[in-house]
Design an enzyme around this catalytic site. Structure first.
Site, PDB file in Angstrom:
ATOM      1  N   HIS A 170       5.293  -4.636  10.456  1.00  0.00           N
ATOM      2  CA  HIS A 170       5.690  -3.959  11.700  1.00  0.00           C
ATOM      3  C   HIS A 170       5.945  -4.927  12.852  1.00  0.00           C
ATOM      4  O   HIS A 170       5.273  -5.948  12.980  1.00  0.00           O
ATOM      5  CB  HIS A 170       4.621  -2.946  12.128  1.00  0.00           C
ATOM      6  CG  HIS A 170       4.575  -1.727  11.260  1.00  0.00           C
ATOM      7  ND1 HIS A 170       5.459  -0.684  11.392  1.00  0.00           N
ATOM      8  CD2 HIS A 170       3.770  -1.407  10.231  1.00  0.00           C
ATOM      9  CE1 HIS A 170       5.192   0.240  10.486  1.00  0.00           C
ATOM     10  NE2 HIS A 170       4.175  -0.170   9.760  1.00  0.00           N
ATOM     11  N   ASP A 210       0.200  -3.949   6.293  1.00  0.00           N
ATOM     12  CA  ASP A 210      -0.364  -3.383   7.522  1.00  0.00           C
ATOM     13  C   ASP A 210      -1.807  -3.852   7.723  1.00  0.00           C
ATOM     14  O   ASP A 210      -2.613  -3.142   8.332  1.00  0.00           O
ATOM     15  CB  ASP A 210      -0.329  -1.843   7.478  1.00  0.00           C
ATOM     16  CG  ASP A 210       1.069  -1.292   7.682  1.00  0.00           C
ATOM     17  OD1 ASP A 210       2.011  -2.079   7.879  1.00  0.00           O
ATOM     18  OD2 ASP A 210       1.215  -0.048   7.631  1.00  0.00           O
ATOM     19  N   HIS A 224      -7.128  -0.922   6.036  1.00  0.00           N
ATOM     20  CA  HIS A 224      -6.070   0.021   6.452  1.00  0.00           C
ATOM     21  C   HIS A 224      -5.969   1.139   5.410  1.00  0.00           C
ATOM     22  O   HIS A 224      -5.978   2.325   5.748  1.00  0.00           O
ATOM     23  CB  HIS A 224      -4.764  -0.743   6.593  1.00  0.00           C
ATOM     24  CG  HIS A 224      -3.594   0.099   6.980  1.00  0.00           C
ATOM     25  ND1 HIS A 224      -3.456   0.674   8.221  1.00  0.00           N
ATOM     26  CD2 HIS A 224      -2.482   0.458   6.281  1.00  0.00           C
ATOM     27  CE1 HIS A 224      -2.317   1.355   8.266  1.00  0.00           C
ATOM     28  NE2 HIS A 224      -1.708   1.239   7.109  1.00  0.00           N
ATOM     29  N   ASP A 282       6.192   4.807   4.669  1.00  0.00           N
ATOM     30  CA  ASP A 282       7.138   3.854   5.261  1.00  0.00           C
ATOM     31  C   ASP A 282       7.131   2.510   4.516  1.00  0.00           C
ATOM     32  O   ASP A 282       7.868   1.593   4.882  1.00  0.00           O
ATOM     33  CB  ASP A 282       6.855   3.657   6.759  1.00  0.00           C
ATOM     34  CG  ASP A 282       5.470   3.109   7.047  1.00  0.00           C
ATOM     35  OD1 ASP A 282       4.510   3.528   6.371  1.00  0.00           O
ATOM     36  OD2 ASP A 282       5.344   2.253   7.945  1.00  0.00           O
ATOM     37  N   HIS A 283       6.339   2.410   3.461  1.00  0.00           N
ATOM     38  CA  HIS A 283       6.327   1.198   2.622  1.00  0.00           C
ATOM     39  C   HIS A 283       6.876   1.469   1.212  1.00  0.00           C
ATOM     40  O   HIS A 283       7.350   0.551   0.563  1.00  0.00           O
ATOM     41  CB  HIS A 283       4.899   0.640   2.510  1.00  0.00           C
ATOM     42  CG  HIS A 283       4.337   0.214   3.835  1.00  0.00           C
ATOM     43  ND1 HIS A 283       4.137  -1.099   4.176  1.00  0.00           N
ATOM     44  CD2 HIS A 283       3.981   0.945   4.924  1.00  0.00           C
ATOM     45  CE1 HIS A 283       3.674  -1.166   5.416  1.00  0.00           C
ATOM     46  NE2 HIS A 283       3.567   0.061   5.889  1.00  0.00           N
ATOM     47  N   HIS A 288       1.518   3.962   1.862  1.00  0.00           N
ATOM     48  CA  HIS A 288       2.114   4.750   2.953  1.00  0.00           C
ATOM     49  C   HIS A 288       3.633   4.875   2.788  1.00  0.00           C
ATOM     50  O   HIS A 288       4.306   3.950   2.340  1.00  0.00           O
ATOM     51  CB  HIS A 288       1.755   4.139   4.309  1.00  0.00           C
ATOM     52  CG  HIS A 288       0.321   4.378   4.686  1.00  0.00           C
ATOM     53  ND1 HIS A 288      -0.368   3.593   5.576  1.00  0.00           N
ATOM     54  CD2 HIS A 288      -0.558   5.320   4.253  1.00  0.00           C
ATOM     55  CE1 HIS A 288      -1.614   4.047   5.695  1.00  0.00           C
ATOM     56  NE2 HIS A 288      -1.753   5.092   4.905  1.00  0.00           N
ATOM     57  N   HIS A 295       0.849  -1.207   0.000  1.00  0.00           N
ATOM     58  CA  HIS A 295       0.000   0.000   0.000  1.00  0.00           C
ATOM     59  C   HIS A 295       0.876   1.246   0.000  1.00  0.00           C
ATOM     60  O   HIS A 295       2.099   1.159   0.098  1.00  0.00           O
ATOM     61  CB  HIS A 295      -0.985  -0.008   1.171  1.00  0.00           C
ATOM     62  CG  HIS A 295      -0.356   0.105   2.527  1.00  0.00           C
ATOM     63  ND1 HIS A 295       0.425  -0.893   3.071  1.00  0.00           N
ATOM     64  CD2 HIS A 295      -0.378   1.105   3.460  1.00  0.00           C
ATOM     65  CE1 HIS A 295       0.836  -0.519   4.277  1.00  0.00           C
ATOM     66  NE2 HIS A 295       0.374   0.692   4.534  1.00  0.00           N
TER      67      HIS A 295
HETATM   68 ZN   LIG Z   1       0.288   1.690   6.460  1.00  0.00          ZN
END
Ligand SMILES: [Zn+2]
Length: 269
Positions: free
Chosen positions: A179, A141, A124, A67-68, A65, A63
């Site tokens: 995570h 996530d 999410h 941090d991905h 975000h 996805h």
């Molecule tokens: Zn995320």
């Protein structure tokens, strides 16, 4: 005779940022070539590639975000002219994406000899994808060990449906999520199901692993089904805890799940 696909693929977790993992995936066909899943940080990936003399073959994204996806462009820009496909959700903005997916497809990493089913798991985020193959699930996530992702874009009904899909995969599936939230998720699970023995066992294991600085992942799905409250929202024990927390009777499974998710959002443990 059933085929054990575990041997076809190996995974390793590269810690990034505070509590992220970038998953490195290797197949048997060419053990030098690797795919990476959700490279939020290019530096940790480049270090691992250099250290092990791996070749970056492909990038899988769950996805949008930061941090991905934050490391994609740096990884690609260091490999001009190389064919490094970037698989990611069609409905989200993914830098460098070359293969747009919406769920239901199969992707072939031919140089690794690996194949993954793409599963749409909104909740999410709306375009969130999971990748499943060779007895391994990259759940991003959506499904965490002992927990699930927050509802940033989707509804509780969408997330419940997504978790139902992932939760119904074979119990031997190894779950690779993005995570290291396991210990804090287990603190919440302890409040929801104080008498759950599988949770007690997992907590002891997780404390030991974290004391050594070792990832708590991957984890078998059969274990998650035994203690992850978000895979267990239809269990009488979980429903009773949710009702006690809300101070009223809740029977609709979707409402039980939604209340459980909100409870976790507010939980400080
Ligand atoms: Zn995320």
């Amino acid at each position: 005779m059933p085929i054990d696909y575990d041997a076809d693929l190996s995974v390793s977790a590269l810690p990034a940022f505070q509590d992220n993992y970038v998953w490195v995936v290797r197949g048997l066909l060419d053990e030098r070539r690797v795919a990476v899943v959700d490279p939020g940080d290019a530096t940790v990936v480049e270090q691992a590639l250099a250290q092990h003399q791996w070749i970056l073959d492909s990038i899988l994204i769950t996805h949008h975000h930061a941090d991905h996806v934050g490391g994609i462009e740096a990884l690609l820009s260091r490999r001009p002219g190389e064919d490094v496909p970037v698989f990611g959700p069609a409905s989200e903005s993914i830098p460098g994406r070359s293969v747009a997916l919406s769920g239901g497809e199969t992707i072939n990493l031919t140089r690794l000899g690996l194949t993954f089913a793409v599963i749409s798991v909104p909740g999410h985020t709306l375009g969130h994808l999971a990748y499943y193959g060779h007895n391994t699930l990259f759940s991003g996530d959506t499904l965490f060990s002992a927990g699930c992702g927050r509802l940033f874009e989707g509804t509780a009904a969408q997330m419940l449906h997504s978790l139902d899909r992932l939760g119904s995969l074979p119990g031997s599936t190894q779950v690779c999520c993005t995570h290291e939230y396991t210990a804090s998720n287990l603190r919440f699970a302890a409040v929801v199901e104080p008498l759950n023995e599988a949770r007690v066992e997992r907590t002891a294991q997780v404390l030991e692993l974290r004391a050594k600085g070792v990832p708590t992942l991957p984890v078998r799905l059969s274990k998650e089904r035994a203690y992850n409250p978000f895979l267990r929202s239809r269990e009488p024990s979980v429903r009773a805890a949710v009702q006690a927390h809300a101070g009223r009777a809740i029977v609709d499974p979707m409402e039980v799940f939604a209340t459980l998710r909100r409870w976790k959002d507010e939980f400080r443990g």
